[in-house]
Motif scaffolding. Structure first.
Motif, PDB file in Angstrom:
ATOM      1  N   ALA B  35     -11.971   1.492  -6.879  1.00 23.48           N
ATOM      2  CA  ALA B  35     -10.986   2.507  -7.046  1.00 23.48           C
ATOM      3  C   ALA B  35     -10.023   2.487  -7.962  1.00 23.48           C
ATOM      4  N   ILE B  36      -9.475   1.062  -8.281  1.00 21.30           N
ATOM      5  CA  ILE B  36      -8.415   1.036  -9.449  1.00 21.30           C
ATOM      6  C   ILE B  36      -9.141   1.353 -10.602  1.00 21.30           C
ATOM      7  N   ASP B  37     -10.452   0.966 -10.677  1.00 26.18           N
ATOM      8  CA  ASP B  37     -11.114   1.110 -12.067  1.00 26.18           C
ATOM      9  C   ASP B  37     -11.257   2.704 -12.308  1.00 26.18           C
ATOM     10  N   ASP B  38     -11.742   3.249 -11.289  1.00 20.60           N
ATOM     11  CA  ASP B  38     -11.874   4.634 -11.241  1.00 20.60           C
ATOM     12  C   ASP B  38     -10.664   5.672 -11.431  1.00 20.60           C
ATOM     13  N   ALA B  39      -9.438   5.087 -10.834  1.00 21.96           N
ATOM     14  CA  ALA B  39      -8.269   5.796 -11.163  1.00 21.96           C
ATOM     15  C   ALA B  39      -7.901   5.476 -12.612  1.00 21.96           C
ATOM     16  N   ALA B  40      -8.207   4.391 -13.237  1.00 23.20           N
ATOM     17  CA  ALA B  40      -7.795   4.081 -14.507  1.00 23.20           C
ATOM     18  C   ALA B  40      -6.633   3.714 -14.899  1.00 23.20           C
ATOM     19  N   ILE B  41      -5.814   3.064 -13.822  1.00 21.67           N
ATOM     20  CA  ILE B  41      -4.578   2.858 -13.871  1.00 21.67           C
ATOM     21  C   ILE B  41      -4.264   0.988 -13.382  1.00 21.67           C
ATOM     22  N   PRO B  42      -3.472   0.379 -13.857  1.00 23.43           N
ATOM     23  CA  PRO B  42      -3.200  -0.936 -13.407  1.00 23.43           C
ATOM     24  C   PRO B  42      -2.831  -0.897 -11.849  1.00 23.43           C
ATOM     25  N   TYR B  43      -3.201  -1.806 -11.026  1.00 24.13           N
ATOM     26  CA  TYR B  43      -2.800  -1.679  -9.567  1.00 24.13           C
ATOM     27  C   TYR B  43      -1.174  -1.777  -9.594  1.00 24.13           C
ATOM     28  N   SER B  44      -0.529  -2.443 -10.684  1.00 21.71           N
ATOM     29  CA  SER B  44       0.906  -2.553 -10.584  1.00 21.71           C
ATOM     30  C   SER B  44       1.589  -1.353 -10.464  1.00 21.71           C
ATOM     31  N   GLU B  45       0.823  -0.132 -10.766  1.00 24.30           N
ATOM     32  CA  GLU B  45       1.510   1.370 -10.808  1.00 24.30           C
ATOM     33  C   GLU B  45       1.330   1.674  -9.150  1.00 24.30           C
ATOM     34  N   VAL B  46       0.759   1.182  -8.301  1.00 24.45           N
ATOM     35  CA  VAL B  46       0.785   1.376  -6.818  1.00 24.45           C
ATOM     36  C   VAL B  46       1.829   0.911  -6.215  1.00 24.45           C
ATOM     37  N   GLN B  47       2.458   2.093  -5.420  1.00 21.58           N
ATOM     38  CA  GLN B  47       3.899   1.722  -4.928  1.00 21.58           C
ATOM     39  C   GLN B  47       3.762   1.471  -3.465  1.00 21.58           C
ATOM     40  N   SER B  48       2.749   1.944  -2.461  1.00 18.46           N
ATOM     41  CA  SER B  48       2.558   1.682  -1.204  1.00 18.46           C
ATOM     42  C   SER B  48       1.309   1.386  -1.073  1.00 18.46           C
ATOM     43  N   LEU B  49       0.923   0.440   0.088  1.00 18.07           N
ATOM     44  CA  LEU B  49      -0.300   0.200   0.450  1.00 18.07           C
ATOM     45  C   LEU B  49      -0.636   0.450   2.044  1.00 18.07           C
ATOM     46  N   TYR B  50      -1.677   1.088   2.153  1.00 12.01           N
ATOM     47  CA  TYR B  50      -1.971   1.368   3.910  1.00 12.01           C
ATOM     48  C   TYR B  50      -3.261   0.876   4.101  1.00 12.01           C
ATOM     49  N   ARG B  77      -0.295  -2.092   7.983  1.00 15.07           N
ATOM     50  CA  ARG B  77      -1.411  -1.896   8.573  1.00 15.07           C
ATOM     51  C   ARG B  77      -1.439  -0.804   9.643  1.00 15.07           C
ATOM     52  N   ILE B  78      -2.447  -0.195   9.768  1.00 19.75           N
ATOM     53  CA  ILE B  78      -2.751   1.246  10.504  1.00 19.75           C
ATOM     54  C   ILE B  78      -4.046   0.981  11.410  1.00 19.75           C
ATOM     55  N   GLU B  79      -3.863   1.320  12.626  1.00 13.09           N
ATOM     56  CA  GLU B  79      -4.969   1.344  13.570  1.00 13.09           C
ATOM     57  C   GLU B  79      -5.153   2.521  14.371  1.00 13.09           C
ATOM     58  N   ASN B  80      -6.370   3.308  14.347  1.00 17.27           N
ATOM     59  CA  ASN B  80      -6.151   4.603  15.333  1.00 17.27           C
ATOM     60  C   ASN B  80      -7.699   4.625  15.522  1.00 17.27           C
ATOM     61  N   GLY B 332     -23.174   4.893   8.451  1.00 15.56           N
ATOM     62  CA  GLY B 332     -22.719   3.798   9.055  1.00 15.56           C
ATOM     63  C   GLY B 332     -21.266   4.211   9.256  1.00 15.56           C
ATOM     64  N   HIS B 333     -21.092   3.399  10.564  1.00 14.81           N
ATOM     65  CA  HIS B 333     -19.580   3.540  11.094  1.00 14.81           C
ATOM     66  C   HIS B 333     -18.891   2.195  11.569  1.00 14.81           C
ATOM     67  N   PRO B 334     -18.411   1.406  10.382  1.00 17.92           N
ATOM     68  CA  PRO B 334     -17.759   0.194  10.805  1.00 17.92           C
ATOM     69  C   PRO B 334     -16.489   0.202  11.756  1.00 17.92           C
ATOM     70  N   SER B 335     -16.117   1.516  11.646  1.00 25.94           N
ATOM     71  CA  SER B 335     -14.862   1.992  12.377  1.00 25.94           C
ATOM     72  C   SER B 335     -13.807   2.022  11.569  1.00 25.94           C
ATOM     73  N   GLY B 336     -12.837   1.055  10.970  1.00 21.56           N
ATOM     74  CA  GLY B 336     -11.928   1.061  10.076  1.00 21.56           C
ATOM     75  C   GLY B 336     -12.170   1.992   9.112  1.00 21.56           C
ATOM     76  N   PRO B 337     -12.958   1.850   8.008  1.00 20.44           N
ATOM     77  CA  PRO B 337     -13.059   2.488   6.720  1.00 20.44           C
ATOM     78  C   PRO B 337     -14.090   3.640   6.817  1.00 20.44           C
ATOM     79  N   THR B 338     -14.452   4.244   7.676  1.00 16.10           N
ATOM     80  CA  THR B 338     -15.325   5.172   7.923  1.00 16.10           C
ATOM     81  C   THR B 338     -14.394   6.483   7.252  1.00 16.10           C
ATOM     82  N   GLY B 339     -13.378   6.760   7.652  1.00 17.78           N
ATOM     83  CA  GLY B 339     -12.577   7.878   7.294  1.00 17.78           C
ATOM     84  C   GLY B 339     -12.155   7.807   5.742  1.00 17.78           C
ATOM     85  N   VAL B 340     -11.962   6.736   5.086  1.00 24.77           N
ATOM     86  CA  VAL B 340     -12.035   6.686   3.542  1.00 24.77           C
ATOM     87  C   VAL B 340     -13.329   7.108   2.819  1.00 24.77           C
TER      88      VAL B 340
END
Lengths: 144, 385
Positions: B35-50, B77-80, B332-340
């Protein structure tokens, strides 16, 4: 009122919160909204529609089968509801007297289960833990 | 809630879903760096992580993403339940939409082989509210039996939905199910019965996996000198409302009303209608779900879903291609990552980078729908720019 004082409007869940069985027959414990009269199962602490108080109520032990299926998995316990260990029936039942819908195990054979069929609550022993029989709420086709 | 500011999908990444297991750390880093490579920005530009996970132990996640960079940003961390990935994306989007942040990232993951959830085969282990006797497969199968009674839906139609998704997955190198030959309706019907009328091939597999997405504001795009090609035009989160027949026990999903309400709120937010959709990702854990959701999100009228399916309208060549990456049943549906993973697929379809599974009619709008037991519903609409 301080946070340490009990809220007199807050209902308590019964110890055996969902149903019990006695010589006089099975009882399904529910809640009834004091404002709306709507009934719920299992018992609620507050009315999910109004946030208001609820009172304990014994629900009808008969109802109409809304839908059903047959789960092809080993039965999770010591006793199979249909006398085998292949799988078991499940159903959604709309309890009589405008009662709530609940999902539960179905007893009997697949030929008994039709949408709209009248069903009756039963206690289904499924396991013994420390010498004490454990039961769940189940339904079977009502005698015609 | 509606979006106050423009939000763009800047980068997406995902690992292949399925086995091998016990390698979740590397999958998380694989999806994130993609995702970082696809965005072509350094990770240091990310301001918040979910971080989205519904199965991992309580402290898992933040230590793993240290390998992306210890930059000091908030990590939440988020769980739903099944909707965990949708929830993580929703929070990342709204953090930007609100104007609070300019670049956020959602990373979602799970490995059921290391699950921290109760053992559903051990009755003593679980709360009576998590009814072990009416598992999800039983719940959705009762939906199917009811549908068969009301509208004459047949097991063959459910098999057709599943076969479509299996065959779409054959075109997705990240999908868990990679059939070596075309999956027919007969093969779906001939697989092991799970809960009547659903067979094993009509149900989602639950392997391991990770997926990641970076979103950014218009100001961030200008700063990085990139033009966003995919915009998030609706982000809706809903839960159930009471209606007669409401169930309070079991790992349940609310009635399609919640799905419909979320979808039409998203249409209003995006100023489009269902007729404008060109690709749709559904929560198709069981085949009956996809069929019912055709109607719930307005692709057709009540009782018309079977015809929509059999007319081929939801195939890659149809008007409303659905589960184009294989959906839950194929990808497939691992649960957590499916929505992303759904966002990963919509982004590639909207960009025109979906390869062999690109839909015939290049879409302008894509909808991602996911529900979680309890129950909750997340609906996002992405639009090509």
């Amino acid at each position: 009122m301080t946070s340490s004082e009990p809220n007199p409007n807050r209902s308590k869940l019964p110890e055996n919160y969902s149903f019990d069985d006695s010589a006089s027959g099975i009882t399904i414990h529910g809640s009834q909204s004091d404002e709306l009269g709507t009934t719920y199962w299992p018992p609620r602490l507050r009315c999910p529609q109004t946030g208001g108080s609820v009172s304990p109520v014994d629900l009808a032990t008969t109802g109409i089968l809304w839908s059903w299926s047959y789960v092809h998995l080993p039965w999770m316990g010591d006793v199979a509801p249909n006398g085998d260990d292949e799988g078991y029936g499940v159903g959604m039942v709309d309890l009589d007297d405008d009662g709530p819908r609940l999902a539960a195990v179905l007893m009997g054979s697949r030929d008994d289960w039709h949408i709209g069929a009248p069903v009756t609550a039963r206690e289904l022993p499924y396991k013994t833990i420390d010498g004490k029989p454990q039961s769940i709420l189940a339904f079977e086709r009502s005698a015609s | 809630m509606t979006m106050a500011n423009d939000v763009f999908v800047l980068g997406v990444g995902m690992s292949r879903f399925g086995g091998p297991y016990q390698q979740l750390d590397s999958r998380i880093i694989e999806a994130s760096t993609e995702a970082i490579d696809d965005a072509a920005i350094p990770y240091s530009e990310v301001q918040s992580l979910y971080l989205g996970t519904s199965l991992a132990a309580s402290t898992y996640g933040p230590p793993v993403v240290k390998d992306l960079g210890l930059t000091g940003i908030p990590v939440t961390r988020i769980e739903n339940a099944s909707a965990t990935g949708g929830a993580a994306f929703y929070e990342a989007v709204h953090a930007v939409s609100s104007g609070r942040l300019d670049v956020t990232m959602a990373i979602a993951f799970d490995d059921p082989s290391t699950s921290a959830v109760p053992d559903f085969n051990n009755v003593e282990d679980i709360s009576p509210i998590l009814d072990p006797f009416v598992p999800p497969m039983a719940f959705f199968s009762m939906w199917a039996v009811r549908r068969m009674e009301e509208f004459g839906t047949t097991p063959e139609t459910l098999a057709a939905v599943a076969a479509k998704n299996w065959n779409n997955a054959r075109l997705n190198p990240k999908a868990e199910r990679q059939a070596t030959e075309e999956i027919t309706i007969e093969r779906v019907l001939g697989s092991r019965m799970l809960a009547y009328p659903h067979t094993a091939r009509m149900a989602a597999p639950q392997g391991a996996g990770a997926a990641a997405v970076i979103v950014a504001s218009k100001a961030a795009l200008e700063k990085f000198g990139v033009s966003g090609d995919v915009k998030v035009v609706a982000a809706q989160a809903h839960s159930e409302r009471y209606a007669p027949g409401h169930l309070f026990t079991g790992a349940i999903i609310g009635p399609p009303e919640m799905v419909s309400r979320a979808a039409f709120a998203a249409y209003e937010e995006a100023s489009i209608g269902p007729e404008d959709l060109g690709v749709i990702a559904f929560h198709d854990a069981y085949a009956i779900e996809e069929l019912l959701y055709y109607e719930a999100v307005g692709l057709c009228g009540p009782g018309e879903a079977d015809r929509l399916m059999h007319d081929g309208e939801t195939q890659l060549t149809g008007r409303f291609p659905t589960s184009t990456d294989g959906g839950f049943i194929g990808r497939g549906h691992p649960s957590g990552p499916t929505g992303v993973a759904q966002i990963w697929e919509l982004t590639h379809q909207l960009r025109g980078s979906a390869g062999d599974r690109a839909v015939k009619h290049k879409p302008s709008n894509g909808l991602a729908h996911i529900v979680g037991a309890g129950s909750v519903c997340y609906t996002h609409i992405l639009q090509s720019c």
